[in-house]
Design an enzyme around this catalytic site. Structure first.
Site, PDB file in Angstrom:
ATOM      1  N   SER B 112      92.881 121.308  58.138  1.00 21.37           N
ATOM      2  CA  SER B 112      92.408 122.250  57.130  1.00 21.37           C
ATOM      3  C   SER B 112      92.442 123.697  57.622  1.00 21.37           C
ATOM      4  O   SER B 112      92.324 124.614  56.832  1.00 21.37           O
ATOM      5  CB  SER B 112      90.989 121.891  56.685  1.00 21.37           C
ATOM      6  OG  SER B 112      90.060 122.283  57.654  1.00 21.37           O
ATOM      7  N   LYS B 149      85.718 126.093  58.654  1.00 21.25           N
ATOM      8  CA  LYS B 149      86.323 126.943  57.623  1.00 21.25           C
ATOM      9  C   LYS B 149      86.101 128.426  57.938  1.00 21.25           C
ATOM     10  O   LYS B 149      85.248 128.778  58.754  1.00 21.25           O
ATOM     11  CB  LYS B 149      85.674 126.650  56.264  1.00 21.25           C
ATOM     12  CG  LYS B 149      85.874 125.238  55.713  1.00 21.25           C
ATOM     13  CD  LYS B 149      87.254 125.042  55.123  1.00 21.25           C
ATOM     14  CE  LYS B 149      87.369 123.659  54.480  1.00 21.25           C
ATOM     15  NZ  LYS B 149      87.164 122.560  55.479  1.00 21.25           N
TER      16      LYS B 149
END
Lengths: 190, 190
Positions: B112, B149
DNA sequence: ATCGTTGGTGAACAAATGTTTACCCTGATT
DNA sequence: AATCAGGGTAAACATTTGTTCACCAACGAT
Protein backbone atom coordinates in the site's frame (compact mmCIF):
# COMPACT_ATOMS: atom_id res chain seq x y z
CA UNK A 1 20.24 2.64 39.68
CA UNK A 2 19.21 4.30 36.48
CA UNK A 3 21.17 2.53 33.82
CA UNK A 4 19.07 4.26 31.21
CA UNK A 5 20.36 7.67 32.09
CA UNK A 6 23.83 6.25 32.34
CA UNK A 7 23.54 4.85 28.85
CA UNK A 8 22.36 8.18 27.62
CA UNK A 9 25.35 9.96 29.06
CA UNK A 10 27.75 7.35 27.77
CA UNK A 11 26.22 7.62 24.34
CA UNK A 12 26.62 11.35 24.16
CA UNK A 13 30.14 11.03 25.47
CA UNK A 14 30.94 8.49 22.82
CA UNK A 15 29.38 10.60 20.12
CA UNK A 16 31.52 13.53 21.10
CA UNK A 17 34.78 11.82 21.91
CA UNK A 18 34.49 8.80 19.68
CA UNK A 19 35.71 6.68 22.51
CA UNK A 20 34.35 5.34 25.76
CA UNK A 21 35.03 7.22 28.98
CA UNK A 22 37.58 5.96 31.44
CA UNK A 23 36.25 4.95 34.82
CA UNK A 24 37.32 8.28 36.19
CA UNK A 25 35.53 10.12 33.45
CA UNK A 26 32.50 7.94 33.84
CA UNK A 27 32.46 8.74 37.51
CA UNK A 28 32.60 12.44 36.74
CA UNK A 29 29.90 12.00 34.16
CA UNK A 30 27.61 10.35 36.67
CA UNK A 31 28.62 12.58 39.58
CA UNK A 32 30.14 9.68 41.40
CA UNK A 33 32.81 10.47 43.92
CA UNK A 34 34.48 7.15 43.41
CA UNK A 35 35.91 5.43 40.38
CA UNK A 36 34.71 2.18 41.79
CA UNK A 37 31.09 3.20 41.39
CA UNK A 38 31.84 3.69 37.73
CA UNK A 39 33.58 0.35 37.64
CA UNK A 40 30.56 -1.38 39.06
CA UNK A 41 28.28 0.45 36.71
CA UNK A 42 30.35 -0.75 33.81
CA UNK A 43 30.12 -4.31 35.09
CA UNK A 44 26.38 -4.03 35.10
CA UNK A 45 26.30 -2.57 31.63
CA UNK A 46 28.42 -5.45 30.45
CA UNK A 47 26.17 -8.02 32.04
CA UNK A 48 23.16 -6.35 30.47
CA UNK A 49 24.92 -6.48 27.14
CA UNK A 50 25.45 -2.83 26.40
CA UNK A 51 29.20 -2.90 26.70
CA UNK A 52 31.80 -5.57 26.42
CA UNK A 53 35.50 -6.10 26.93
CA UNK A 54 38.04 -6.78 24.29
CA UNK A 55 40.88 -9.23 24.67
CA UNK A 56 42.84 -6.77 26.72
CA UNK A 57 39.99 -6.07 29.08
CA UNK A 58 39.25 -2.66 27.73
CA UNK A 59 35.70 -1.49 27.42
CA UNK A 60 34.15 -1.30 24.01
CA UNK A 61 30.58 -0.52 23.05
CA UNK A 62 28.38 -3.39 22.04
CA UNK A 63 24.67 -2.80 21.85
CA UNK A 64 25.19 0.75 22.96
CA UNK A 65 23.52 2.30 19.98
CA UNK A 66 20.97 -0.14 18.70
CA UNK A 67 18.79 -1.62 21.30
CA UNK A 68 15.66 -1.81 19.22
CA UNK A 69 12.82 -4.13 19.90
CA UNK A 70 11.78 -5.92 16.77
CA UNK A 71 8.08 -6.46 16.76
CA UNK A 72 6.03 -8.31 14.24
CA UNK A 73 4.35 -7.43 11.04
CA UNK A 74 2.29 -4.38 10.43
CA UNK A 75 -0.64 -6.18 8.96
CA UNK A 76 -2.68 -7.95 11.54
CA UNK A 77 -3.34 -7.51 15.16
CA UNK A 78 -0.17 -5.65 15.79
CA UNK A 79 1.72 -4.19 18.25
CA UNK A 80 1.79 -3.09 21.68
CA UNK A 81 5.49 -2.68 21.57
CA UNK A 82 6.03 -5.66 23.71
CA UNK A 83 8.82 -6.69 25.99
CA UNK A 84 12.22 -6.11 24.60
CA UNK A 85 13.64 -9.45 23.86
CA UNK A 86 17.37 -9.44 23.83
CA UNK A 87 17.51 -12.00 21.10
CA UNK A 88 15.73 -9.70 18.73
CA UNK A 89 17.90 -6.68 19.25
CA UNK A 90 19.65 -5.70 16.11
CA UNK A 91 22.70 -3.71 15.27
CA UNK A 92 22.23 -2.29 11.84
CA UNK A 93 25.94 -2.21 11.26
CA UNK A 94 26.09 -5.94 11.58
CA UNK A 95 22.79 -6.51 9.89
CA UNK A 96 23.50 -4.46 6.80
CA UNK A 97 27.18 -4.96 6.21
CA UNK A 98 28.65 -8.37 5.72
CA UNK A 99 32.00 -7.33 4.29
CA UNK A 100 33.07 -4.05 5.83
CA UNK A 101 36.26 -3.92 3.83
CA UNK A 102 34.57 -4.12 0.48
CA UNK A 103 31.45 -2.13 1.21
CA UNK A 104 30.97 1.53 0.58
CA UNK A 105 28.20 4.08 0.61
CA UNK A 106 26.69 5.98 -2.25
CA UNK A 107 24.22 8.80 -2.21
CA UNK A 108 21.65 8.26 -4.89
CA UNK A 109 20.85 11.05 -7.27
CA UNK A 110 18.33 10.74 -10.04
CA UNK A 111 15.23 8.66 -10.46
CA UNK A 112 16.30 5.94 -12.86
CA UNK A 113 15.68 3.23 -10.29
CA UNK A 114 12.54 4.66 -8.79
CA UNK A 115 10.37 1.68 -9.65
CA UNK A 116 12.75 -0.44 -7.64
CA UNK A 117 12.02 1.75 -4.68
CA UNK A 118 15.31 3.59 -4.87
CA UNK A 119 14.64 7.29 -4.74
CA UNK A 120 16.65 10.41 -5.17
CA UNK A 121 18.45 11.10 -1.92
CA UNK A 122 18.46 7.55 -0.72
CA UNK A 123 21.61 5.95 0.56
CA UNK A 124 22.82 2.79 -1.02
CA UNK A 125 25.33 0.23 0.19
CA UNK A 126 27.57 -1.30 -2.40
CA UNK A 127 29.64 -4.42 -2.08
CA UNK A 128 32.35 -4.39 -4.66
CA UNK A 129 33.45 -7.98 -4.17
CA UNK A 130 30.12 -9.71 -4.30
CA UNK A 131 29.55 -11.76 -7.45
CA UNK A 132 26.97 -10.27 -9.76
CA UNK A 133 23.87 -12.28 -10.45
CA UNK A 134 21.06 -11.68 -12.89
CA UNK A 135 18.51 -9.31 -11.45
CA UNK A 136 20.97 -7.65 -9.12
CA UNK A 137 21.14 -3.91 -9.03
CA UNK A 138 24.64 -2.83 -9.88
CA UNK A 139 26.67 0.33 -10.09
CA UNK A 140 28.42 0.22 -13.41
CA UNK A 141 30.45 2.32 -15.76
CA UNK A 142 29.21 2.03 -19.31
CA UNK A 143 31.29 3.61 -21.99
CA UNK A 144 32.63 6.08 -19.51
CA UNK A 145 29.50 6.93 -17.59
CA UNK A 146 28.44 5.69 -14.19
CA UNK A 147 24.91 4.48 -13.61
CA UNK A 148 22.86 2.30 -11.34
CA UNK A 149 20.78 -0.34 -13.08
CA UNK A 150 19.44 -3.84 -13.01
CA UNK A 151 21.93 -6.32 -14.36
CA UNK A 152 20.89 -9.00 -16.83
CA UNK A 153 23.21 -11.27 -18.73
CA UNK A 154 21.64 -13.42 -21.39
CA UNK A 155 23.77 -15.58 -23.63
CA UNK A 156 26.81 -13.58 -22.73
CA UNK A 157 25.22 -10.26 -23.59
CA UNK A 158 24.82 -7.87 -20.72
CA UNK A 159 21.83 -5.57 -20.53
CA UNK A 160 21.47 -2.82 -17.98
CA UNK A 161 17.84 -2.13 -17.25
CA UNK A 162 16.60 0.98 -15.49
CA UNK A 163 13.61 0.83 -13.20
CA UNK A 164 11.90 3.76 -14.84
CA UNK A 165 10.08 3.71 -18.15
CA UNK A 166 11.43 7.14 -18.97
CA UNK A 167 14.89 5.67 -19.45
CA UNK A 168 16.29 3.28 -22.01
CA UNK A 169 17.84 -0.07 -21.52
CA UNK A 170 21.54 -0.04 -22.05
CA UNK A 171 23.47 -2.54 -24.12
CA UNK A 172 27.07 -1.81 -23.32
CA UNK A 173 29.28 -1.98 -26.34
CA UNK A 174 32.77 -1.12 -25.39
CA UNK A 175 33.56 -0.90 -21.76
CA UNK A 176 31.54 -2.27 -18.93
CA UNK A 177 32.95 -1.97 -15.49
CA UNK A 178 30.98 -3.07 -12.49
CA UNK A 179 31.77 -1.14 -9.36
CA UNK A 180 29.69 -3.40 -7.20
CA UNK A 181 26.35 -4.80 -6.25
CA UNK A 182 23.72 -2.88 -4.33
CA UNK A 183 23.18 -4.86 -1.18
CA UNK A 184 21.03 -2.44 0.69
CA UNK A 185 18.93 0.70 0.41
CA UNK A 186 18.43 3.14 3.21
CA UNK A 187 16.14 6.10 3.35
CA UNK A 188 15.87 8.48 6.22
CA UNK A 189 13.07 10.95 6.64
CA UNK A 190 13.26 14.31 8.39
CA UNK B 1 56.77 6.94 5.44
CA UNK B 2 54.12 4.33 4.97
CA UNK B 3 51.44 6.36 6.50
CA UNK B 4 48.99 4.72 4.10
CA UNK B 5 49.61 1.25 5.36
CA UNK B 6 49.57 2.58 8.88
CA UNK B 7 46.19 4.12 8.28
CA UNK B 8 44.93 0.87 6.92
CA UNK B 9 46.03 -1.02 9.98
CA UNK B 10 44.62 1.56 12.29
CA UNK B 11 41.34 1.45 10.46
CA UNK B 12 40.99 -2.27 10.74
CA UNK B 13 41.98 -2.08 14.36
CA UNK B 14 39.37 0.55 14.99
CA UNK B 15 36.76 -1.44 13.17
CA UNK B 16 37.40 -4.44 15.29
CA UNK B 17 37.97 -2.83 18.62
CA UNK B 18 35.87 0.27 18.21
CA UNK B 19 38.67 2.26 19.73
CA UNK B 20 42.08 3.52 18.71
CA UNK B 21 45.14 1.51 19.65
CA UNK B 22 47.40 2.61 22.45
CA UNK B 23 50.93 3.50 21.47
CA UNK B 24 52.09 0.10 22.55
CA UNK B 25 49.45 -1.58 20.48
CA UNK B 26 50.20 0.65 17.56
CA UNK B 27 53.83 -0.28 17.84
CA UNK B 28 52.92 -3.96 17.80
CA UNK B 29 50.61 -3.35 14.88
CA UNK B 30 53.40 -1.74 12.90
CA UNK B 31 56.10 -4.09 14.11
CA UNK B 32 57.90 -1.32 15.88
CA UNK B 33 60.11 -2.26 18.72
CA UNK B 34 59.58 1.03 20.45
CA UNK B 35 56.51 2.81 21.62
CA UNK B 36 58.17 6.02 20.68
CA UNK B 37 58.04 5.14 17.02
CA UNK B 38 54.30 4.76 17.40
CA UNK B 39 54.18 8.06 19.23
CA UNK B 40 55.94 9.81 16.41
CA UNK B 41 53.75 8.12 13.85
CA UNK B 42 50.71 9.38 15.68
CA UNK B 43 52.15 12.89 15.67
CA UNK B 44 52.49 12.72 11.96
CA UNK B 45 48.99 11.40 11.50
CA UNK B 46 47.74 14.27 13.59
CA UNK B 47 49.64 16.84 11.58
CA UNK B 48 48.31 15.31 8.39
CA UNK B 49 44.83 15.51 9.83
CA UNK B 50 43.91 11.88 10.16
CA UNK B 51 43.85 11.85 13.91
CA UNK B 52 43.39 14.45 16.56
CA UNK B 53 43.53 14.83 20.29
CA UNK B 54 40.65 15.56 22.57
CA UNK B 55 40.84 17.91 25.53
CA UNK B 56 42.58 15.32 27.59
CA UNK B 57 45.19 14.61 24.99
CA UNK B 58 43.81 11.27 24.01
CA UNK B 59 43.83 10.23 20.40
CA UNK B 60 40.58 10.22 18.53
CA UNK B 61 39.95 9.59 14.85
CA UNK B 62 39.34 12.57 12.65
CA UNK B 63 39.64 12.14 8.91
CA UNK B 64 40.47 8.51 9.50
CA UNK B 65 37.46 7.34 7.62
CA UNK B 66 36.85 10.35 5.46
CA UNK B 67 36.24 10.19 1.75
CA UNK B 68 39.25 8.93 -0.08
CA UNK B 69 40.18 9.62 -3.67
CA UNK B 70 39.04 6.18 -4.65
CA UNK B 71 39.76 5.61 -8.29
CA UNK B 72 37.04 5.90 -10.85
CA UNK B 73 33.81 6.15 -9.08
CA UNK B 74 34.02 9.65 -7.82
CA UNK B 75 35.12 10.95 -11.14
CA UNK B 76 32.30 10.86 -13.61
CA UNK B 77 28.94 12.42 -13.22
CA UNK B 78 26.22 10.17 -12.28
CA UNK B 79 25.04 8.48 -9.27
CA UNK B 80 27.47 9.60 -6.72
CA UNK B 81 27.59 12.74 -4.76
CA UNK B 82 30.08 11.45 -2.33
CA UNK B 83 31.71 8.18 -1.64
CA UNK B 84 32.75 7.37 1.82
CA UNK B 85 34.58 4.47 3.15
CA UNK B 86 32.41 2.53 5.39
CA UNK B 87 33.26 2.40 9.01
CA UNK B 88 31.72 1.79 12.33
CA UNK B 89 32.33 5.44 12.85
CA UNK B 90 29.40 6.17 10.66
CA UNK B 91 27.37 3.77 12.67
CA UNK B 92 24.01 3.19 11.11
CA UNK B 93 22.65 2.70 14.54
CA UNK B 94 23.59 6.23 15.39
CA UNK B 95 22.70 7.57 12.03
CA UNK B 96 19.26 6.06 11.84
CA UNK B 97 18.08 6.15 15.40
CA UNK B 98 17.82 9.39 17.27
CA UNK B 99 15.69 8.20 20.13
CA UNK B 100 16.59 4.61 20.89
CA UNK B 101 14.10 4.41 23.69
CA UNK B 102 11.12 5.29 21.55
CA UNK B 103 12.10 3.64 18.30
CA UNK B 104 11.10 0.22 17.13
CA UNK B 105 11.23 -1.88 14.00
CA UNK B 106 8.50 -3.20 11.79
CA UNK B 107 8.51 -5.58 8.90
CA UNK B 108 6.45 -4.23 6.07
CA UNK B 109 3.89 -6.47 4.48
CA UNK B 110 1.72 -5.40 1.60
CA UNK B 111 2.16 -2.87 -1.14
CA UNK B 112 0.00 0.00 0.00
CA UNK B 113 2.98 2.34 0.26
CA UNK B 114 4.80 1.16 -2.82
CA UNK B 115 4.74 4.52 -4.55
CA UNK B 116 6.56 5.93 -1.57
CA UNK B 117 9.29 3.40 -2.20
CA UNK B 118 8.27 1.17 0.68
CA UNK B 119 8.01 -2.36 -0.56
CA UNK B 120 6.79 -5.62 0.81
CA UNK B 121 9.53 -7.06 2.97
CA UNK B 122 11.19 -3.78 3.76
CA UNK B 123 12.10 -2.87 7.27
CA UNK B 124 10.79 0.32 8.74
CA UNK B 125 11.89 2.29 11.76
CA UNK B 126 9.17 3.89 13.81
CA UNK B 127 9.53 6.62 16.38
CA UNK B 128 6.53 6.65 18.61
CA UNK B 129 7.26 9.92 20.34
CA UNK B 130 7.95 12.08 17.35
CA UNK B 131 5.23 14.65 16.64
CA UNK B 132 3.22 13.86 13.54
CA UNK B 133 3.33 16.37 10.72
CA UNK B 134 1.37 16.51 7.53
CA UNK B 135 2.95 14.35 4.88
CA UNK B 136 4.59 12.03 7.36
CA UNK B 137 4.17 8.32 6.95
CA UNK B 138 2.59 6.92 10.05
CA UNK B 139 1.65 3.58 11.46
CA UNK B 140 -1.91 3.91 12.69
CA UNK B 141 -4.80 1.91 13.95
CA UNK B 142 -8.02 2.85 12.24
CA UNK B 143 -11.20 1.37 13.59
CA UNK B 144 -9.30 -1.58 14.88
CA UNK B 145 -6.97 -2.25 12.00
CA UNK B 146 -3.31 -1.35 11.68
CA UNK B 147 -1.97 0.24 8.55
CA UNK B 148 0.84 2.36 7.26
CA UNK B 149 -0.18 5.49 5.39
CA UNK B 150 0.58 9.10 4.67
CA UNK B 151 -0.89 11.38 7.29
CA UNK B 152 -2.77 14.51 6.35
CA UNK B 153 -4.74 16.68 8.69
CA UNK B 154 -6.83 19.39 7.10
CA UNK B 155 -9.12 21.52 9.20
CA UNK B 156 -9.00 19.01 11.97
CA UNK B 157 -9.99 16.13 9.73
CA UNK B 158 -7.40 13.42 9.39
CA UNK B 159 -6.97 11.58 6.14
CA UNK B 160 -4.77 8.56 5.72
CA UNK B 161 -3.52 8.30 2.18
CA UNK B 162 -1.95 5.19 0.72
CA UNK B 163 0.83 5.43 -1.81
CA UNK B 164 -0.85 3.10 -4.23
CA UNK B 165 -3.76 3.91 -6.48
CA UNK B 166 -5.24 0.50 -5.91
CA UNK B 167 -6.12 1.47 -2.38
CA UNK B 168 -8.58 3.99 -0.99
CA UNK B 169 -7.94 6.96 1.18
CA UNK B 170 -9.13 6.47 4.70
CA UNK B 171 -11.17 8.93 6.69
CA UNK B 172 -11.13 7.55 10.17
CA UNK B 173 -14.43 7.82 11.93
CA UNK B 174 -14.19 6.29 15.29
CA UNK B 175 -10.84 5.45 16.62
CA UNK B 176 -7.56 6.68 15.32
CA UNK B 177 -4.49 5.69 17.17
CA UNK B 178 -1.06 6.63 15.88
CA UNK B 179 1.64 4.18 16.82
CA UNK B 180 4.39 6.37 15.47
CA UNK B 181 6.07 8.08 12.59
CA UNK B 182 8.17 6.28 10.02
CA UNK B 183 11.61 7.78 10.30
CA UNK B 184 13.49 5.42 8.09
CA UNK B 185 13.18 2.68 5.51
CA UNK B 186 15.68 -0.11 5.08
CA UNK B 187 15.81 -2.70 2.38
CA UNK B 188 18.33 -5.46 2.19
CA UNK B 189 18.88 -7.58 -0.87
CA UNK B 190 20.05 -11.18 -0.96
C1' DA C 1 82.66 14.05 1.97
C1' DT C 2 79.41 16.04 4.92
C1' DC C 3 75.30 17.67 6.72
C1' DG C 4 70.51 17.59 8.03
C1' DT C 5 66.36 15.09 7.89
C1' DT C 6 63.60 11.08 8.45
C1' DG C 7 62.35 7.03 10.94
C1' DG C 8 63.61 4.16 14.01
C1' DT C 9 65.58 2.03 19.06
C1' DG C 10 65.89 2.11 24.12
C1' DA C 11 65.43 3.69 28.57
C1' DA C 12 63.25 6.41 31.94
C1' DC C 13 59.35 8.36 34.56
C1' DA C 14 55.27 10.85 36.23
C1' DA C 15 50.55 10.39 35.80
C1' DA C 16 46.54 7.89 34.83
C1' DT C 17 44.16 3.60 34.57
C1' DG C 18 41.90 -0.71 35.90
C1' DT C 19 41.00 -3.41 39.64
C1' DT C 20 40.68 -5.11 44.40
C1' DT C 21 39.45 -4.82 49.12
C1' DA C 22 37.04 -2.92 52.91
C1' DC C 23 33.49 -0.14 54.64
C1' DC C 24 28.90 2.43 54.74
C1' DC C 25 24.11 3.78 54.13
C1' DT C 26 19.39 2.98 52.84
C1' DG C 27 15.33 0.56 51.65
C1' DA C 28 13.18 -3.81 51.20
C1' DT C 29 12.52 -8.80 53.07
C1' DT C 30 12.01 -11.72 56.30
C1' DA D 1 14.33 -6.71 65.07
C1' DA D 2 17.51 -8.57 62.23
C1' DT D 3 19.32 -9.30 57.79
C1' DC D 4 20.44 -8.56 53.15
C1' DA D 5 21.42 -6.64 48.61
C1' DG D 6 22.20 -2.61 45.87
C1' DG D 7 24.70 1.30 45.15
C1' DG D 8 27.71 4.19 46.72
C1' DT D 9 32.56 6.03 49.15
C1' DA D 10 37.54 5.60 50.16
C1' DA D 11 41.97 4.01 49.84
C1' DA D 12 45.52 1.31 48.00
C1' DC D 13 48.40 -0.58 44.24
C1' DA D 14 50.44 -2.91 40.26
C1' DT D 15 50.37 -1.98 35.43
C1' DT D 16 49.88 0.63 31.63
C1' DT D 17 50.06 4.80 29.28
C1' DG D 18 51.71 9.01 27.30
C1' DT D 19 55.66 11.52 26.81
C1' DT D 20 60.45 12.98 26.90
C1' DC D 21 65.36 12.54 26.17
C1' DA D 22 69.40 10.66 24.13
C1' DC D 23 71.16 8.07 20.50
C1' DC D 24 71.70 5.85 15.88
C1' DA D 25 71.47 4.34 10.98
C1' DA D 26 70.11 5.33 6.30
C1' DC D 27 69.67 8.49 2.78
C1' DG D 28 69.18 12.70 -0.31
C1' DA D 29 70.75 17.11 -1.02
C1' DT D 30 74.33 20.20 -0.74
Amino acid sequence: MNTTIALKKIRTFFRKQKRLPTYQELADLMDFASKNAAFKLAQKLISTGYLERDEKGKLIPKRLFAPLPHSGIVAAGFPTVAEEELSDLVSFDEYLVNNPDSTFILNVSGDSMIDAGIHDGDIVLIDRTQPVKNGDIVVASVDGEWTMKYYHKINGAVTLVPANKKYQKIHPKETLEIAGVVISVIRKYH
